[in-house]
Design a protein around this motif. Structure first.
Motif, PDB file in Angstrom:
ATOM      1  N   GLY A 719       0.759  -1.237   0.000  1.00  0.00           N
ATOM      2  CA  GLY A 719       0.000   0.000   0.000  1.00  0.00           C
ATOM      3  C   GLY A 719       0.790   1.287   0.000  1.00  0.00           C
ATOM      4  N   ALA A 720       2.127   1.221  -0.120  1.00  0.00           N
ATOM      5  CA  ALA A 720       2.929   2.450  -0.130  1.00  0.00           C
ATOM      6  C   ALA A 720       2.643   3.254  -1.402  1.00  0.00           C
ATOM      7  CB  ALA A 720       4.415   2.113  -0.048  1.00  0.00           C
ATOM      8  N   SER A 721       2.530   4.577  -1.241  1.00  0.00           N
ATOM      9  CA  SER A 721       2.278   5.442  -2.389  1.00  0.00           C
ATOM     10  C   SER A 721       3.596   5.826  -3.055  1.00  0.00           C
ATOM     11  CB  SER A 721       1.555   6.714  -1.940  1.00  0.00           C
ATOM     12  OG  SER A 721       2.395   7.501  -1.112  1.00  0.00           O
ATOM     13  N   VAL A 722       3.476   6.407  -4.255  1.00  0.00           N
ATOM     14  CA  VAL A 722       4.669   6.883  -4.969  1.00  0.00           C
ATOM     15  C   VAL A 722       5.389   7.937  -4.146  1.00  0.00           C
ATOM     16  CG1 VAL A 722       5.479   8.113  -7.017  1.00  0.00           C
ATOM     17  CG2 VAL A 722       3.733   6.355  -7.239  1.00  0.00           C
ATOM     18  N   LEU A 723       4.628   8.832  -3.471  1.00  0.00           N
ATOM     19  CA  LEU A 723       5.230   9.870  -2.641  1.00  0.00           C
ATOM     20  C   LEU A 723       6.011   9.259  -1.482  1.00  0.00           C
ATOM     21  CD1 LEU A 723       5.587  12.868  -1.988  1.00  0.00           C
ATOM     22  CD2 LEU A 723       3.450  12.764  -0.673  1.00  0.00           C
ATOM     23  N   ASN A 724       5.428   8.199  -0.840  1.00  0.00           N
ATOM     24  CA  ASN A 724       6.121   7.534   0.272  1.00  0.00           C
ATOM     25  C   ASN A 724       7.453   6.951  -0.196  1.00  0.00           C
ATOM     26  OD1 ASN A 724       2.933   6.288   1.422  1.00  0.00           O
ATOM     27  ND2 ASN A 724       4.064   8.081   2.167  1.00  0.00           N
ATOM     28  N   LEU A 725       7.411   6.294  -1.348  1.00  0.00           N
ATOM     29  CA  LEU A 725       8.628   5.654  -1.864  1.00  0.00           C
ATOM     30  C   LEU A 725       9.657   6.702  -2.291  1.00  0.00           C
ATOM     31  CD1 LEU A 725       6.908   2.842  -3.952  1.00  0.00           C
ATOM     32  CD2 LEU A 725       8.127   2.568  -1.789  1.00  0.00           C
ATOM     33  N   TRP A 726       9.194   7.809  -2.876  1.00  0.00           N
ATOM     34  CA  TRP A 726      10.111   8.890  -3.263  1.00  0.00           C
ATOM     35  C   TRP A 726      10.798   9.476  -2.041  1.00  0.00           C
ATOM     36  CZ3 TRP A 726       9.501  14.244  -2.170  1.00  0.00           C
ATOM     37  CH2 TRP A 726      10.428  15.077  -2.798  1.00  0.00           C
ATOM     38  N   GLN A 727      10.033   9.683  -0.962  1.00  0.00           N
ATOM     39  CA  GLN A 727      10.611  10.200   0.277  1.00  0.00           C
ATOM     40  C   GLN A 727      11.634   9.235   0.856  1.00  0.00           C
ATOM     41  OE1 GLN A 727       7.014  10.845   2.541  1.00  0.00           O
ATOM     42  NE2 GLN A 727       6.961  13.039   2.043  1.00  0.00           N
ATOM     43  N   MET A 728      11.306   7.929   0.805  1.00  0.00           N
ATOM     44  CA  MET A 728      12.210   6.923   1.362  1.00  0.00           C
ATOM     45  C   MET A 728      13.551   6.908   0.621  1.00  0.00           C
ATOM     46  SD  MET A 728      11.719   2.789   1.353  1.00  0.00           S
ATOM     47  CE  MET A 728      12.086   2.699  -0.395  1.00  0.00           C
ATOM     48  N   LEU A 729      13.486   6.964  -0.704  1.00  0.00           N
ATOM     49  CA  LEU A 729      14.708   6.890  -1.495  1.00  0.00           C
ATOM     50  C   LEU A 729      15.507   8.198  -1.478  1.00  0.00           C
ATOM     51  CD1 LEU A 729      13.312   4.934  -4.576  1.00  0.00           C
ATOM     52  CD2 LEU A 729      14.881   4.060  -2.846  1.00  0.00           C
ATOM     53  N   SER A 730      14.824   9.329  -1.278  1.00  0.00           N
ATOM     54  CA  SER A 730      15.506  10.626  -1.317  1.00  0.00           C
ATOM     55  C   SER A 730      16.045  11.073   0.029  1.00  0.00           C
ATOM     56  CB  SER A 730      14.546  11.700  -1.858  1.00  0.00           C
ATOM     57  OG  SER A 730      14.045  11.354  -3.118  1.00  0.00           O
ATOM     58  N   LYS A 731      15.467  10.552   1.115  1.00  0.00           N
ATOM     59  CA  LYS A 731      15.774  11.055   2.456  1.00  0.00           C
ATOM     60  C   LYS A 731      17.256  11.003   2.782  1.00  0.00           C
ATOM     61  CE  LYS A 731      14.910   8.413   5.913  1.00  0.00           C
ATOM     62  NZ  LYS A 731      14.208   7.570   6.902  1.00  0.00           N
ATOM     63  N   ASP A 732      17.896   9.863   2.517  1.00  0.00           N
ATOM     64  CA  ASP A 732      19.308   9.723   2.885  1.00  0.00           C
ATOM     65  C   ASP A 732      20.187  10.743   2.171  1.00  0.00           C
ATOM     66  OD1 ASP A 732      18.717   7.689   4.592  1.00  0.00           O
ATOM     67  OD2 ASP A 732      19.283   6.073   3.215  1.00  0.00           O
TER      68      ASP A 732
END
Length: 804
Positions: A719-732
């Protein structure tokens, strides 16, 4: 064995084209920057080396204490008498001792056609001292009193394909001269590059006999330059020790007290320092001027190359798991660690060699643009063995530097863990990569902020109040005696055109003060120990109306007051300098008891360096000793039409004069040319550094997205959204860039604050500069990472999970 290493390296490149392109592209950019900076640095360090004896040639400077500020000043102007004394008494120290005028614009006339050229009157031995390459004539070509030698360019401009030798020309329509030789144009990185002709010193003496008769006996007319060449066995320390007491040994008795109070003494300043060490500190000693930028660009080149190497390290170690089985099998079949290290280094050197090819192609393609940007005439020295040795050395060092860490890291894998499938990079394996990314962006941010501050300082100085209106002002040098006694006629005719507001004449252009002095000036309340020094400007009545100066108190010169012929106007700095509380109505006394009334005080006019405080100056009426015409064009006039009408007037009133004009606002802009060029260069290299950093970031983001493909698929299914995944990959990556900002900002603030101390008129560094830098860094980071992050986030999870 070596052939096998190269085959494996090539296969790895072709099987991972995307990462290979990023590595080669980054290294090619980094090496191209190093080559271009190297060419620029070489051009700077070889300034004036065209001259055979450049290490022995010097210009005589004088060093003296400013009794008002306490600072010690060094200046290149000398007195006429110095030439005679040094020639007679210092022959044991100098092979040549040569007087010269300042370089200036002169009108050379051939068959009624006028040509404006920059030139210099100089003593005849100068041709041999400067080791000019004579195309026609010889070093003796300047010995005749009326002799002139032309540069190749000047000869072509004036005579075309004709043989110029033996032809007569006029200089400023008042000096008859004969062309006795032609010399090859001097290279652009030379102090005499803009000198297009040399004329015999005796010609200017013969043209002004009364003036030279007077200055031959005085010791306070600092109107000339003086060059020397040391004898082979004499060093500069020995020569300067001999010169130290020059004024006390040979100066007139009545001047010795003043010389002693100021500590006046001459010194020979080496030609090799003229360009890079052209500034002097408050103790009169050479200080780091332009050479500071040379070292800065060397540092930038090294940093940019290191950034490119970091990309290679990060991508190589990030993909370590993909090559772990290869390492395990090689170790199992007998390869030792040294062989593996050699193999990986061979790969990095191969990539570095390929990058060199693209770097040279990039430099060749952009060199013309780079020369225009830098204001130079650099060329790639294809036939120079030292150049190629340096290039291949840089390539080898780059390959070793980029490949060293990956080689040591990959060769350390345990074959048992790798082949059993239990090898994992571990939670701390990414720490070195993160540290390198932080370093990359910290350097890029420092370069970016530093470049912005340089341009902000330039703009801050450009916006400085200059005390007059420079718009629609043109200036013309009066280098023809036909101008004499034509002031009123010329002014009336110009105003009658309807496009001219007013006209005036002055002894100096608006962008300079060519006359300084005041040792004989006195006023009420003057400290008897004080040795006054003023900028002196001779002007006509219409000066104020033409330039639009602004009065603090008092009035302008006026034809309604006959007494204004003995009146002066001060600037604000002069009032403070003299300590006058009520200047208007006060009197100044000159050495011969002549008195001049102060009738007005104007706001300070920025006429010299815009980066320095305005010098104390005064203006007085003099229609005879003026050298420049200043014309104010009406604001509603079309510039091209106005210039055409003005030129028609000049052609009628002074037909023999050359109409060479310049806009004052353009001359003002030229005072920033050097800083703007260096700022533009720094800006280009900064953009390339940021691009290289972004290439590395893009590659790492691609790898991270690839490595976490299945995790992303699982998260999407849950159920993860595109925004959630973008935040996860960009955060670091965002966290790493923020850390870079925290490291870079205090460092760049300290160094740029120190740099700004070199300017008396300087800006304050704004906090917004750093705020914008942080926002910009985050924006670039997100823009770079988002492509791969969003691409991974919108991928179909079925494809990534199908193999499970």
């Amino acid at each position: 064995m070596y052939k096998n290493y190269l085959k494996i390296a090539w296969r790895n490149l072709t099987s991972n084209r995307g990462y290979a392109a990023i590595n080669i592209g980054g290294l090619a950019l980094g090496m191209a920057v190093v080559i271009m900076i190297g060419l620029w640095v070489l051009d700077e360090f070889t300034f004036n080396t065209y001259h055979k004896n450049h290490d022995k040639i010097a210009q005589i400077y004088n060093r003296a204490k400013n009794l008002d500020t306490g600072e010690i000043e060094s200046f290149p102007s000398t007195i006429y008498t110095m030439g005679s004394v040094i020639k007679d008494n210092y022959s044991d120290y100098f092979t040549y001792a040569i007087r010269a005028t300042w370089v200036g614009n002169y009108v050379l006339t051939n068959k009624g056609e006028n040509y404006t050229q920059r030139g210099q009157f100089i003593e005849s031995e100068a041709l041999e001292m400067l080791s000019l390459e004579m195309i026609q004539g010889a070093y003796s070509s300047l010995e005749e009193v009326n002799a002139v030698v032309l540069s190749e360019t000047a000869s072509a401009a004036i005579f075309g394909e004709e043989d110029p030798v033996g032809k007569s020309i006029k200089i400023n329509n008042e000096m008859d001269a004969v062309v006795n030789g032609v010399y090859k144009d001097l290279p652009k990185n030379n102090s005499f590059a803009n000198v297009k002709f040399f004329a015999n010193w005796k010609l200017t003496e013969a043209n002004e006999p009364q003036r030279f008769e007077r200055i031959k006996t005085v010791w306070d007319d600092w109107s000339f330059q003086f060059y020397v060449q040391l004898r082979p066995e004499i060093d500069f320390e020995t020569a300067n020790a001999a010169l130290k007491d020059f004024y006390f040994q040979y100066g007139p008795a009545e001047s010795l007290e003043g010389f002693e109070r100021r500590g006046l003494h001459p010194f020979a300043y080496p030609m090799d320092k003229w360009h890079l060490y052209s500034q002097f500190d408050a103790q009169g000693k050479p200080t780091e001027g332009r050479v500071t930028f040379v070292w800065l660009f060397i540092a930038i080149g090294l940093f940019v190359l290191v950034l490119a190497c970091i990309n290679f390290m990060n991508l190589s170690t990030a993909r370590s798991e993909k090559r772990s089985k290869e390492v395990g099998i090689r170790k199992t079949v007998g390869s030792n660690k040294e062989q593996l290290i050699f193999q990986f280094l061979s790969e990095s050197i191969l990539i570095s060699g390929i990058a060199l090819f693209f770097a040279l192609a990039l430099v060749l393609f952009t060199l013309a643009w780079f020369n225009e940007l830098a204001g130079k005439n650099m060329q790639i020295p294809w036939t120079n063995l030292t150049f190629w040795a340096s290039i291949f050395g840089v390539t080898l060092i780059t390959g070793l530097l980029a490949g060293s860490y990956p080689a040591l890291y990959l060769s350390s894998f345990s074959p048992i863990k790798v082949l059993k499938g239990t090898f994992k990079a571990g939670p701390y394996s990414a720490v070195p990569r993160k540290v390198l990314v932080v370093f990359q962006f910290a350097v890029s941010i420092m370069l970016a902020v530093g470049t912005v501050i340089v341009f902000n300082q330039i703009e801050f100085t450009k916006d400085r109040p200059i005390g007059y209106d420079r718009s629609n002002l043109i200036s013309i040098q009066m280098n023809n005696p036909a101008y004499n006694s034509k002031y009123n006629l010329l002014r009336d005719e110009l105003i009658n055109t309807g496009v001219v507001e007013d006209m005036t004449q002055s002894s100096s252009p608006l962008m300079g003060v060519y006359s300084n002095g005041g040792g004989s000036i006195s006023w009420e309340g003057k400290d008897p120990e004080m040795s006054p020094d003023f900028g002196i400007l001779r002007v006509t009545h219409d000066y104020g109306n033409t330039v639009g100066w602004q009065f603090v108190e008092g009035r302008d010169f006026s034809r309604d007051y006959a007494s204004d012929s003995a009146a002066i106007i001060l600037n604000e700095t002069a009032v403070k300098y003299m300590g006058l509380e009520n200047p208007v109505g006060s009197f100044i006394t000159f050495g011969n008891d002549d008195r001049a009334e102060i009738i007005g005080v104007t706001k300070d006019m920025v006429m010299q360096s815009p980066y320095q405080p305005v010098k104390q100056a005064f203006f007085y009426i003099d229609y005879d000793r003026v050298d420049y015409i200043n014309i104010k064009i009406k604001p509603d006039a079309i510039a091209s039409d106005a210039i055409a009408r003005i030129e028609e007037v000049f052609a009628t009133v002074v037909p023999s004069a050359q109409f060479d004009y310049g806009f004052v606002d353009e001359a003002f802009g030229q005072k920033f040319e050097s800083e703007e060029r260096l700022g533009n260069l720094a800006g280009v290299f900064t953009l390339l550094a940021i691009l290289i950093s972004c290439l590395g970031l893009f590659g790492l983001a691609s790898f991270v997205a690839e490595q976490r493909t299945k995790e992303i698929g699982v998260r999407k299914v849950l159920g993860a959204s595109v925004l959630n995944l973008w935040q996860m990959l960009s955060k670091d990556f965002v966290i790493l860039v923020l850390i870079s900002c925290l490291i870079a900002i205090p460092i760049v603030y300290y160094f740029m604050s120190q740099w700004l101390q070199n300017y008396d008129y300087r800006m304050q560094i704004s906090a917004w500069t750093f705020g914008y830098a942080i926002i910009g860094a985050l924006f670039i980071t997100l823009l770079t990472v988002s492509f791969q992050a969003i691409k991974a986030a919108i991928a179909n999870p079925v494809k990534s999970l199908r193999t499970e």
